[in-house]
Design a protein around this motif. Structure first.
Motif, PDB file in Angstrom:
ATOM      1  N   ASP A 184     107.921 -99.571 -10.521  1.00  0.00           N
ATOM      2  CA  ASP A 184     108.351 -98.548  -9.573  1.00  0.00           C
ATOM      3  C   ASP A 184     108.534 -97.193 -10.234  1.00  0.00           C
ATOM      4  N   LYS A 185     108.319 -97.139 -11.545  1.00  0.00           N
ATOM      5  CA  LYS A 185     108.352 -95.885 -12.280  1.00  0.00           C
ATOM      6  C   LYS A 185     107.086 -95.783 -13.128  1.00  0.00           C
ATOM      7  N   LEU A 186     106.638 -94.555 -13.344  1.00  0.00           N
ATOM      8  CA  LEU A 186     105.502 -94.328 -14.226  1.00  0.00           C
ATOM      9  C   LEU A 186     105.996 -94.067 -15.641  1.00  0.00           C
ATOM     10  N   GLU A 187     105.241 -94.532 -16.594  1.00  0.00           N
ATOM     11  CA  GLU A 187     105.553 -94.271 -17.992  1.00  0.00           C
ATOM     12  C   GLU A 187     104.880 -92.964 -18.405  1.00  0.00           C
ATOM     13  N   ILE A 188     105.645 -92.050 -18.979  1.00  0.00           N
ATOM     14  CA  ILE A 188     105.113 -90.764 -19.418  1.00  0.00           C
ATOM     15  C   ILE A 188     104.821 -90.859 -20.913  1.00  0.00           C
ATOM     16  N   ASP A 233      96.528 -73.903   7.274  1.00  0.00           N
ATOM     17  CA  ASP A 233      97.289 -73.397   6.125  1.00  0.00           C
ATOM     18  C   ASP A 233      97.580 -74.583   5.219  1.00  0.00           C
ATOM     19  N   LEU A 234      96.875 -74.673   4.102  1.00  0.00           N
ATOM     20  CA  LEU A 234      97.024 -75.834   3.235  1.00  0.00           C
ATOM     21  C   LEU A 234      98.187 -75.698   2.262  1.00  0.00           C
ATOM     22  N   GLU A 235      98.365 -74.536   1.686  1.00  0.00           N
ATOM     23  CA  GLU A 235      99.427 -74.399   0.696  1.00  0.00           C
ATOM     24  C   GLU A 235     100.806 -74.596   1.315  1.00  0.00           C
ATOM     25  N   ALA A 236     100.931 -74.369   2.621  1.00  0.00           N
ATOM     26  CA  ALA A 236     102.205 -74.611   3.286  1.00  0.00           C
ATOM     27  C   ALA A 236     102.558 -76.097   3.325  1.00  0.00           C
ATOM     28  N   LEU A 237     101.560 -76.963   3.101  1.00  0.00           N
ATOM     29  CA  LEU A 237     101.843 -78.402   3.023  1.00  0.00           C
ATOM     30  C   LEU A 237     102.684 -78.753   1.797  1.00  0.00           C
ATOM     31  N   VAL A 238     102.620 -77.921   0.767  1.00  0.00           N
ATOM     32  CA  VAL A 238     103.315 -78.213  -0.490  1.00  0.00           C
ATOM     33  C   VAL A 238     104.765 -77.772  -0.366  1.00  0.00           C
ATOM     34  N   THR A 239     105.662 -78.731  -0.327  1.00  0.00           N
ATOM     35  CA  THR A 239     107.087 -78.432  -0.196  1.00  0.00           C
ATOM     36  C   THR A 239     107.821 -78.463  -1.530  1.00  0.00           C
ATOM     37  N   HIS A 240     107.230 -79.093  -2.545  1.00  0.00           N
ATOM     38  CA  HIS A 240     107.862 -79.180  -3.861  1.00  0.00           C
ATOM     39  C   HIS A 240     106.794 -79.073  -4.940  1.00  0.00           C
ATOM     40  N   ARG A 241     107.147 -78.394  -6.014  1.00  0.00           N
ATOM     41  CA  ARG A 241     106.262 -78.257  -7.176  1.00  0.00           C
ATOM     42  C   ARG A 241     107.032 -78.647  -8.428  1.00  0.00           C
ATOM     43  N   LEU A 242     106.440 -79.551  -9.207  1.00  0.00           N
ATOM     44  CA  LEU A 242     107.095 -80.045 -10.418  1.00  0.00           C
ATOM     45  C   LEU A 242     106.056 -80.170 -11.533  1.00  0.00           C
ATOM     46  N   PRO A 243     106.490 -80.092 -12.790  1.00  0.00           N
ATOM     47  CA  PRO A 243     105.556 -80.361 -13.881  1.00  0.00           C
ATOM     48  C   PRO A 243     105.221 -81.842 -13.954  1.00  0.00           C
ATOM     49  N   LEU A 244     104.095 -82.162 -14.570  1.00  0.00           N
ATOM     50  CA  LEU A 244     103.655 -83.550 -14.680  1.00  0.00           C
ATOM     51  C   LEU A 244     104.718 -84.445 -15.300  1.00  0.00           C
ATOM     52  N   ALA A 245     105.477 -83.926 -16.255  1.00  0.00           N
ATOM     53  CA  ALA A 245     106.496 -84.733 -16.932  1.00  0.00           C
ATOM     54  C   ALA A 245     107.575 -85.227 -15.977  1.00  0.00           C
ATOM     55  N   GLN A 246     107.710 -84.590 -14.808  1.00  0.00           N
ATOM     56  CA  GLN A 246     108.722 -84.996 -13.830  1.00  0.00           C
ATOM     57  C   GLN A 246     108.102 -85.768 -12.662  1.00  0.00           C
ATOM     58  N   ASN A 294     108.135 -88.869 -11.916  1.00  0.00           N
ATOM     59  CA  ASN A 294     108.995 -89.871 -11.290  1.00  0.00           C
ATOM     60  C   ASN A 294     109.973 -89.238 -10.306  1.00  0.00           C
ATOM     61  N   ASP A 295     110.432 -88.014 -10.604  1.00  0.00           N
ATOM     62  CA  ASP A 295     111.249 -87.294  -9.620  1.00  0.00           C
ATOM     63  C   ASP A 295     110.412 -86.980  -8.379  1.00  0.00           C
ATOM     64  N   ALA A 296     109.151 -86.643  -8.606  1.00  0.00           N
ATOM     65  CA  ALA A 296     108.256 -86.363  -7.481  1.00  0.00           C
ATOM     66  C   ALA A 296     108.046 -87.607  -6.619  1.00  0.00           C
ATOM     67  N   LEU A 297     107.905 -88.765  -7.264  1.00  0.00           N
ATOM     68  CA  LEU A 297     107.746 -90.018  -6.514  1.00  0.00           C
ATOM     69  C   LEU A 297     108.974 -90.297  -5.657  1.00  0.00           C
ATOM     70  N   ASP A 298     110.160 -90.031  -6.189  1.00  0.00           N
ATOM     71  CA  ASP A 298     111.393 -90.248  -5.420  1.00  0.00           C
ATOM     72  C   ASP A 298     111.423 -89.341  -4.199  1.00  0.00           C
ATOM     73  N   LEU A 299     111.000 -88.092  -4.365  1.00  0.00           N
ATOM     74  CA  LEU A 299     110.968 -87.172  -3.231  1.00  0.00           C
ATOM     75  C   LEU A 299     110.028 -87.678  -2.144  1.00  0.00           C
ATOM     76  N   MET A 300     108.880 -88.222  -2.551  1.00  0.00           N
ATOM     77  CA  MET A 300     107.914 -88.728  -1.581  1.00  0.00           C
ATOM     78  C   MET A 300     108.458 -89.967  -0.873  1.00  0.00           C
ATOM     79  N   ARG A 301     109.092 -90.859  -1.624  1.00  0.00           N
ATOM     80  CA  ARG A 301     109.608 -92.094  -1.019  1.00  0.00           C
ATOM     81  C   ARG A 301     110.700 -91.830   0.011  1.00  0.00           C
ATOM     82  N   THR A 302     111.545 -90.845  -0.241  1.00  0.00           N
ATOM     83  CA  THR A 302     112.675 -90.588   0.655  1.00  0.00           C
ATOM     84  C   THR A 302     112.287 -89.804   1.896  1.00  0.00           C
ATOM     85  N   GLY A 303     111.085 -89.230   1.902  1.00  0.00           N
ATOM     86  CA  GLY A 303     110.679 -88.408   3.029  1.00  0.00           C
ATOM     87  C   GLY A 303     111.168 -86.984   2.941  1.00  0.00           C
ATOM     88  N   GLU A 304     111.799 -86.603   1.818  1.00  0.00           N
ATOM     89  CA  GLU A 304     112.275 -85.234   1.650  1.00  0.00           C
ATOM     90  C   GLU A 304     111.130 -84.256   1.434  1.00  0.00           C
TER      91      GLU A 304
END
Length: 359
Positions: free
Chosen positions: A12-16, A325-338, A340-350
């Motif tokens: 459930d987590k990616l290894e960096i 408008d495609l760029e408006a679809l992007v609600t969060h931007r994170l570096p690749l190293a984060q 797993n935080d991005a995955l949590d945001l997607m799972r919660t629907g935030e």
């Protein structure tokens, strides 16, 4: 370089890892620096094993970047070119390619079974032949589609999967016509893209269905005329279609329950378009008698339902015309190293779409 991977299905987590090397460069190959890559629900399916693949596996498939190097025989791109990563490239030779159905070509899936990275003395594979959760990747030449200078890397990454899948489901697979009524079940990145596609096609009513209130609000922002919770769908059928049902219902979840809801919400003779990816154990909840009596069409839509690069071009045309408008679809931007935080945001629907960037 940095890459995010699983060592076995079920994580459930990616290894960096920061000691990964892209391998396999040579004739017919392109080395690409990934500039932006979006998170798609299919990445979760790759982590769980619902979409099977060899492991260890570098995830990611919705990406765009800049060409660093090209191998012998590659003529359609040069070093310095900007490209979309097309995870379903056309071989140009199979029966599907010859009749313009490159979205059904299997050549890209073969690349998933070829090692493309190495780390700690172990070969790593690319999810869906792409592996864009990395700072750079070596791809078969067909995976690299030239990107016009006026389209951003973020918009291009979205075109590389979710937007093409959703918009294509509306304009290609469903064939939405001006004045028709459409419902979209599931309002993540793909579902919202289907809403945009239905709007671009001239649909009169577009009803977005999602249990998350924030996603219903987003759907309205992108063109839905009405947005309801799942338990309100039957009421929307009654109020908005007089009980007849919608001309088209696009299911972007991939669960038997939502498939059944989509089927029931379509009018007699209407279309239910399946976009969500289910599992081997998920059976179509429709019996043959009702299918015959209702004359409803069930249309699966794979990667936009048409030649992939043709759909890319149509989407870029809509983007240039200001109709999407495609760029408006992007609600969060994170570096690749984060990631797993991005995955949590997607799972919660935030998040609607999370974009990972390599600066």
């Amino acid at each position: 370089m940095l890459a995010a991977l699983i060592t076995a299905p079920g994580q459930d987590k990616l290894e960096i890892r920061d000691a990964v090397e892209a391998t396999g460069f040579g004739p017919g190959k392109v080395r690409v620096a990934i500039k932006a890559t979006g998170l798609c629900h299919s990445d979760l399916s790759g982590m769980s094993g619902k979409i099977p693949g060899p492991a260890p596996l570098v995830l990611g498939h919705e990406g765009a970047g800049q060409v660093l190097e090209v191998g012998d025989g590659v003529t359609h791109v040069r070093p310095g070119d900007r490209v979309i990563v097309n995870w379903r490239p056309a071989c140009g030779r199979c029966p599907h390619c010859r009749i313009g159905e490159s979205n059904l070509c299997d050549s890209g899936s073969q690349a998933m079974r070829v090692p493309a990275f190495t780390s700690r003395g172990t070969d790593l594979y690319r999810f869906m032949g792409a592996g864009t959760f990395a700072e750079e990747v070596v791809l078969d030449a067909g995976f690299a589609v030239p990107l016009p200078d006026d389209v951003s890397y973020e918009a291009a990454a979205l075109i590389g999967c979710g937007v093409t899948t959703g918009i294509g489901a509306a304009i290609n697979s469903s064939g939405v016509k001006p004045g028709e009524n459409v419902a979209v079940i599931g309002c993540g990145g793909v579902g919202i893209s289907a809403v945009m596609g239905a709007k671009a096609a001239g649909a009169a009513q577009i009803v977005a269905v999602d249990p998350v209130a924030r996603r219903r609000d987003w759907a309205r922002d992108f063109g839905a005329t009405t947005a309801v919770a799942p338990d309100e769908l039957a009421g929307a059928v009654a109020d908005l279609t007089g009980g007849l049902g919608f001309d088209h219902v696009i299911e972007a979840v991939g669960r038997p329950g939502t498939v059944r809801s989509a089927y029931e919400a379509a009018r007699r003779g209407g279309t239910m378009c399946l976009v969500g990816v289910g599992g081997f154990e998920d059976m179509l909840p429709v019996n043959l008698l009702e299918l015959f009596v209702s004359a409803k069409r069930i249309v699966p839509s794979v990667y936009g339902g048409d030649d992939v690069t043709r759909t890319y071009d149509r989407i870029i045309g809509l983007l240039r015309a200001g109709r999407i408008d495609l760029e408006a679809l992007v609600t969060h931007r994170l570096p690749l190293a984060q990631v797993n935080d991005a995955l949590d945001l997607m799972r919660t629907g935030e998040a609607l779409r999370v974009m990972l960037t390599n600066d």
